[in-house]
Design a protein around this motif. Sequence first.
Motif, short mmCIF file in Angstrom:
data_model
loop_
_atom_site.label_atom_id
_atom_site.label_comp_id
_atom_site.label_asym_id
_atom_site.label_seq_id
_atom_site.Cartn_x
_atom_site.Cartn_y
_atom_site.Cartn_z
N LYS A 45 0.81 -1.22 0.00
CA LYS A 45 0.00 0.00 0.00
C LYS A 45 0.84 1.27 0.00
O LYS A 45 0.53 2.23 -0.66
CB LYS A 45 -0.94 -0.01 1.20
CG LYS A 45 -1.97 -1.10 1.12
CD LYS A 45 -2.82 -1.16 2.35
CE LYS A 45 -3.78 -2.34 2.24
NZ LYS A 45 -4.45 -2.63 3.48
N ASP A 46 1.93 1.29 0.78
CA ASP A 46 2.70 2.52 0.92
C ASP A 46 4.02 2.49 0.15
O ASP A 46 4.96 3.18 0.51
CB ASP A 46 2.97 2.79 2.40
CG ASP A 46 3.79 1.69 3.05
OD1 ASP A 46 3.88 0.59 2.47
OD2 ASP A 46 4.35 1.94 4.13
N ILE A 95 5.44 5.98 -1.35
CA ILE A 95 6.11 6.89 -0.41
C ILE A 95 7.54 6.43 -0.17
O ILE A 95 8.48 7.23 -0.21
CB ILE A 95 5.33 6.98 0.91
CG1 ILE A 95 3.96 7.61 0.66
CG2 ILE A 95 6.11 7.76 1.96
CD1 ILE A 95 3.00 7.50 1.83
#
Length: 169
Positions: free
Chosen positions: A79-80, A83
């Motif tokens: 999901k991340d 980043i």
Amino acid sequence: VLRQYHDKILTIGIGKNGYTFVDLPPRKKLSLADMKWELMNEKEKIAEKTRITLSLKGASNTKSTLEHFLRLVQIGAPKDYAIKLGSYIIGIIAQSRLLIDSTLITSGMMACVFSQESRKDRAKKFLSLCGWAGVYGIASAILEQGLDQIQGDLKLDFHESLSKNLQKR
């Protein structure tokens, strides 16, 4: 004599009462051109087998390696990851900038050593640049450790996510 002995050793077969010798027909002596011709024919046979094997695989030939890679990234993307990937790229850019600046600092230190200024001014500049070189060295080491950490986390996240998604299928 050695060639004949070698040929005899190669012809040993297992008979009823142990080993027996079988005579081989005499070897045909090939010219260098004939050897090259035979080697080229062998390469063509191998290439033909490879082409047949590749054409039998079917579906894998329709997509490029990049498409397969992007599909794996799509399946296994945590999901991340954006980043973390962005921070990793920013870290690489910062590390490059630190390297450029430390090279400029080192050249400034060399310029101080060979400059014609007074000894006091040269020493002051040189020590100042030595301090900056130390700061840049520490910053570079911290950044290197941070990039290693981000890379390890990103790798672990991708492995976990890819494993979970493939187990669901």
